[in-house]
Motif scaffolding. Structure first.
Motif, PDB file in Angstrom:
ATOM      1  N   TYR A 134      -0.197 -16.842  -4.746  1.00 49.93           N
ATOM      2  CA  TYR A 134      -0.234 -15.867  -3.588  1.00 49.93           C
ATOM      3  C   TYR A 134       1.031 -16.359  -2.910  1.00 49.93           C
ATOM      4  O   TYR A 134       1.915 -15.360  -2.360  1.00 49.93           O
ATOM      5  CB  TYR A 134      -1.229 -16.117  -2.693  1.00 49.93           C
ATOM      6  CG  TYR A 134      -2.566 -15.187  -3.405  1.00 49.93           C
ATOM      7  CD1 TYR A 134      -2.427 -14.413  -4.635  1.00 49.93           C
ATOM      8  CD2 TYR A 134      -3.934 -15.507  -2.833  1.00 49.93           C
ATOM      9  CE1 TYR A 134      -3.726 -14.256  -5.233  1.00 49.93           C
ATOM     10  CE2 TYR A 134      -5.075 -14.985  -3.486  1.00 49.93           C
ATOM     11  CZ  TYR A 134      -4.849 -14.300  -4.674  1.00 49.93           C
ATOM     12  OH  TYR A 134      -6.130 -13.824  -5.207  1.00 49.93           O
ATOM     13  N   GLY A 137       4.399 -15.838  -5.011  1.00 50.29           N
ATOM     14  CA  GLY A 137       4.653 -14.608  -5.476  1.00 50.29           C
ATOM     15  C   GLY A 137       4.558 -14.649  -7.149  1.00 50.29           C
ATOM     16  O   GLY A 137       5.141 -13.762  -7.880  1.00 50.29           O
ATOM     17  N   TYR A 139       2.356 -13.544  -8.947  1.00 47.46           N
ATOM     18  CA  TYR A 139       1.953 -12.244  -9.578  1.00 47.46           C
ATOM     19  C   TYR A 139       1.825 -11.227  -8.392  1.00 47.46           C
ATOM     20  O   TYR A 139       0.577 -11.175  -7.783  1.00 47.46           O
ATOM     21  CB  TYR A 139       0.716 -12.495 -10.248  1.00 47.46           C
ATOM     22  CG  TYR A 139       0.122 -10.918 -10.831  1.00 47.46           C
ATOM     23  CD1 TYR A 139       0.697 -10.324 -11.929  1.00 47.46           C
ATOM     24  CD2 TYR A 139      -0.646 -10.348 -10.249  1.00 47.46           C
ATOM     25  CE1 TYR A 139       0.325  -9.250 -12.433  1.00 47.46           C
ATOM     26  CE2 TYR A 139      -1.238  -8.882 -11.093  1.00 47.46           C
ATOM     27  CZ  TYR A 139      -0.656  -8.478 -12.115  1.00 47.46           C
ATOM     28  OH  TYR A 139      -0.941  -7.264 -12.505  1.00 47.46           O
ATOM     29  N   GLU A 140       2.894 -11.084  -7.712  1.00 46.68           N
ATOM     30  CA  GLU A 140       2.918 -10.188  -6.720  1.00 46.68           C
ATOM     31  C   GLU A 140       2.167 -11.008  -5.258  1.00 46.68           C
ATOM     32  O   GLU A 140       1.824 -12.210  -5.424  1.00 46.68           O
ATOM     33  CB  GLU A 140       2.021  -8.931  -6.771  1.00 46.68           C
ATOM     34  CG  GLU A 140       2.515  -8.098  -8.063  1.00 46.68           C
ATOM     35  CD  GLU A 140       4.050  -7.462  -7.635  1.00 46.68           C
ATOM     36  OE1 GLU A 140       4.517  -7.291  -6.600  1.00 46.68           O
ATOM     37  OE2 GLU A 140       4.772  -7.377  -8.700  1.00 46.68           O
ATOM     38  N   THR A 141       2.345 -10.423  -4.217  1.00 49.72           N
ATOM     39  CA  THR A 141       1.645 -11.041  -3.088  1.00 49.72           C
ATOM     40  C   THR A 141       0.563 -10.090  -2.305  1.00 49.72           C
ATOM     41  O   THR A 141       0.871  -8.884  -2.458  1.00 49.72           O
ATOM     42  CB  THR A 141       2.805 -11.420  -2.081  1.00 49.72           C
ATOM     43  OG1 THR A 141       3.430 -10.096  -1.719  1.00 49.72           O
ATOM     44  CG2 THR A 141       3.795 -12.817  -2.640  1.00 49.72           C
ATOM     45  N   GLY A 144       1.827  -7.329   0.476  1.00 53.35           N
ATOM     46  CA  GLY A 144       3.133  -7.302   0.620  1.00 53.35           C
ATOM     47  C   GLY A 144       3.862  -8.064   1.267  1.00 53.35           C
ATOM     48  O   GLY A 144       4.992  -7.933   1.634  1.00 53.35           O
ATOM     49  N   GLU A 146       6.070 -11.289   2.417  1.00 52.32           N
ATOM     50  CA  GLU A 146       7.207 -12.055   1.548  1.00 52.32           C
ATOM     51  C   GLU A 146       6.883 -13.387   1.337  1.00 52.32           C
ATOM     52  O   GLU A 146       6.435 -14.344   2.005  1.00 52.32           O
ATOM     53  CB  GLU A 146       8.599 -12.283   2.557  1.00 52.32           C
ATOM     54  CG  GLU A 146       9.863 -12.778   1.793  1.00 52.32           C
ATOM     55  CD  GLU A 146      10.717 -13.004   2.601  1.00 52.32           C
ATOM     56  OE1 GLU A 146      11.919 -13.694   2.373  1.00 52.32           O
ATOM     57  OE2 GLU A 146      10.713 -12.572   4.231  1.00 52.32           O
ATOM     58  N   ASP A 328       0.501  -2.969  -1.794  1.00 52.41           N
ATOM     59  CA  ASP A 328       0.464  -4.204  -2.781  1.00 52.41           C
ATOM     60  C   ASP A 328      -0.505  -3.700  -3.916  1.00 52.41           C
ATOM     61  O   ASP A 328      -1.227  -4.653  -4.374  1.00 52.41           O
ATOM     62  CB  ASP A 328      -0.173  -5.277  -2.019  1.00 52.41           C
ATOM     63  CG  ASP A 328      -1.428  -5.114  -1.262  1.00 52.41           C
ATOM     64  OD1 ASP A 328      -1.997  -3.927  -1.449  1.00 52.41           O
ATOM     65  OD2 ASP A 328      -2.079  -6.133  -0.962  1.00 52.41           O
ATOM     66  N   ALA A 330      -0.454  -3.415  -7.029  1.00 49.49           N
ATOM     67  CA  ALA A 330      -0.238  -4.408  -8.369  1.00 49.49           C
ATOM     68  C   ALA A 330      -1.234  -5.667  -8.129  1.00 49.49           C
ATOM     69  O   ALA A 330      -2.123  -6.076  -8.875  1.00 49.49           O
ATOM     70  CB  ALA A 330       1.129  -4.772  -8.756  1.00 49.49           C
ATOM     71  N   TRP A 331      -0.868  -6.261  -6.938  1.00 48.70           N
ATOM     72  CA  TRP A 331      -1.589  -7.504  -6.314  1.00 48.70           C
ATOM     73  C   TRP A 331      -3.194  -7.011  -6.353  1.00 48.70           C
ATOM     74  O   TRP A 331      -4.048  -7.686  -6.772  1.00 48.70           O
ATOM     75  CB  TRP A 331      -1.096  -8.010  -5.246  1.00 48.70           C
ATOM     76  CG  TRP A 331      -2.025  -9.295  -4.904  1.00 48.70           C
ATOM     77  CD1 TRP A 331      -1.716 -10.339  -4.966  1.00 48.70           C
ATOM     78  CD2 TRP A 331      -3.096  -9.193  -3.791  1.00 48.70           C
ATOM     79  NE1 TRP A 331      -2.669 -11.197  -4.472  1.00 48.70           N
ATOM     80  CE2 TRP A 331      -3.312 -10.549  -3.864  1.00 48.70           C
ATOM     81  CE3 TRP A 331      -3.878  -8.339  -2.993  1.00 48.70           C
ATOM     82  CZ2 TRP A 331      -4.556 -10.923  -2.978  1.00 48.70           C
ATOM     83  CZ3 TRP A 331      -4.798  -8.681  -2.368  1.00 48.70           C
ATOM     84  CH2 TRP A 331      -5.329 -10.152  -2.269  1.00 48.70           C
TER      85      TRP A 331
END
Length: 529
Positions: A134, A137, A139-141, A144, A146, A328, A330-331
């Protein structure tokens, strides 16, 4: 004369009355053969066409996750609210097994068993990898945020705790309390279908109940086999990282064989001398490893991280629980909804095992122990493991800082590498993983055996031996014949099974509340409450 309250939950059905007894066994006539055929077909088909099976079943899994994300999250929120309410409701005084029932195990042994069965394995596998994923990032966060920022570090700990805190334990608690109440307070068989008696009445002993039990057994077998397979890979990776032993197929097969053999011994020793002893040992070892990380690692940073994890968890639990308008996606789909489906697919196994060892506890004590205490301990565990890893990354220390999260199964050992006594701590970590698998295999075989024996808890030991061996054989066959593709395909089956089981759990929750409310009226009319 006082008011007479009729007990609505009376049935003439006796556990095991539909059983058959081939070769001295004691098997439920419809459930066992249907389950056996389904498992064989799935495993054989997956071994023959591993890549194709994974592609097909992954499509079903991600389709269920993307389409019913709202359903998974809203349902999980309902389970948390219901469990929190049960702690304070008057029905909390009801005792599992009757008002005179006494607990079979001490509080410490009871808690060790439910915790080891619930998520001990996952805590070793993900306590480092998930916060690191996480934060960086990988696999995404979450939400959303940064990556690689101070806020990302805070949210990484809060989001990790969200996946391992109140929600999964609430799922387990609803299933466990439902099964324990209807089995020990109403004399019904210890099997999933019993919790549906308020809705289906005596029809639950027919085909509707058969379908529920078959689905529960299939989800349990595939969930355990998948975890055993992936766990063997993690343990093999640890041995490779620590001792340079190749993490190939032969080593993984040897690990599965060893775990199955120890689980077999545990089964033969019984619940008191098997799972209880191993769970107590593992909790003691886990406590030592946790204390070692806290005092050998960045102690002040870990203590600060406990507060950060707790406050971030509380602050973000509502936005993380909201399925609508997420930035977010995808996450959210890849982590949260996946986790909820996974916990729900595991709930028959963990819930029934917790029910099996919880006789004599009050509803209030039960829910508090299953929901609140594991959450508090997990906050400390995640803060120590995950906090140490994030501190190392932020200070530019070690492989995780240099290369990021390259292999999930190695993440914990890469964190250990930057602490003193790396060989001792890593070896203890490997032992923890393996013993957690033994306790899961043993308790899983107890649960599967109870369901396939029509809810009997005193079926022949040979049946539990059979299920222990089958779990190991399925995991070994999947690794040997299809590798990651085969394991992924079977995991997809377990996850997909989480969708219909979510609906089943909602009905189970309604039945539990109805049953407890009626039981309170009975006890009050009898002057026992």
């Amino acid at each position: 004369m006082g008011n007479v309250v009729k007990d609505e939950y009376q049935t003439d059905y006796v556990a095991g009355q539909d059983n058959i007894s081939p070769f001295g066994l004691d098997l439920h006539a419809p459930v066992f053969p249907i389950t056996a055929v389904l498992v064989v077909l799935f495993v054989v088909g997956t071994l023959i066409f591993p890549a194709e099976s994974k592609e097909l079943l992954d499509g079903a899994k991600w389709g269920a996750i993307a389409t019913f994300d709202w359903f998974f999250l809203i349902s999980a929120n309902i389970f948390v609210v219901v469990c929190a309410a049960l702690i304070f409701m008057p029905v909390g005084r009801i005792r599992i097994g009757g008002m005179d029932a006494k607990p079979e195990f001490s509080r410490l042994s009871w808690f060790a068993m439910l915790f080891a069965a619930g998520m001990g394995i996952g805590l070793m596998f993900w306590a480092v990898a998930e916060p690191v994923a996480y934060y960086t990032g990988w696999y995404e966060t979450p939400l959303g945020v940064e990556a690689n920022t101070t806020e990302a570090a805070r949210l990484a700990m809060g989001a990790t705790m969200y996946h391992w805190g109140l929600h999964p334990w609430a799922i387990y608690a609803v299933v466990a309390l439902s099964l324990a109440f209807f089995a020990y307070n109403k004399g019904m068989p210890l099997t999933i279908r019993s919790a549906f008696f308020p809705l289906l009445r005596d029809r639950v002993w027919g085909w509707p109940g058969h379908i529920i039990d078959v689905l529960a057994v299939v989800a349990t077998i595939f969930g355990l086999a998948t975890s055993l397979g992936f766990g063997a890979q993690q343990a093999a990776s640890g041995l490779d990282y620590l001792f340079g032993i190749s993490a190939g197929i032969n080593v993984q097969m040897a690990i599965i064989t060893g775990v199955t053999f120890v689980a077999l011994i545990s089964v033969l020793r019984g619940l008191e001398g098997g799972v209880k002893v191993l769970s107590n040992f593992n909790m003691g070892l886990a406590a030592l490893v946790l204390l070692f990380i806290i005092f050998a690692g960045p102690t002040m940073s870990i203590l600060e991280t406990i507060w950060v994890t707790s406050s971030s968890y509380v602050a973000n639990i509502v936005p993380l629980s909201n399925p609508f308008g997420r930035e977010d996606e995808a996450w959210f789909h890849g982590w949260t909804v996946f986790y909820w489906a996974w916990w729900i697919s595991w709930s028959p196994f963990v819930g029934m095992f917790i029910a099996r060892v919880s006789k004599g506890r009050t509803v209030r004590e039960f829910v508090t122990a299953v929901l609140v205490i594991p959450t508090l301990i997990t906050i400390v565990w995640m803060s120590a493991f995950g906090g140490s890893a994030l501190e190392q990354i932020q200070q530019g220390i070690g492989a995780l800082a240099e290369n990021g999260l390259t292999e999930v199964s190695l993440a914990t050992f890469q964190m250990f590498a930057n602490l003193p006594w790396v060989a001792v701590s890593s070896f203890a970590g490997i032992v923890l993983v393996l013993v957690f698998f033994v306790t899961s295999s043993d308790s899983g075989s107890l649960v599967i055996d109870s369901i396939t024996a029509g809810g009997k808890t005193d079926a022949p030991t040979a049946q539990r031996v059979f299920w222990v061996v089958m779990e190991g054989a399925i995991a070994a066959a999947l690794i040997f014949g299809g590798g990651d593709d085969a394991l992924g395909a079977i995991q997809a089956v377990a996850i997909t099974a989480g969708l219909p089981f979510t609906a089943i759990l909602l009905v189970m929750t309604w039945g539990l509340l109805k049953g407890l409310t009626h039981e309170r009226k009975l006890l009050m009319a009898e002057g026992k409450l």
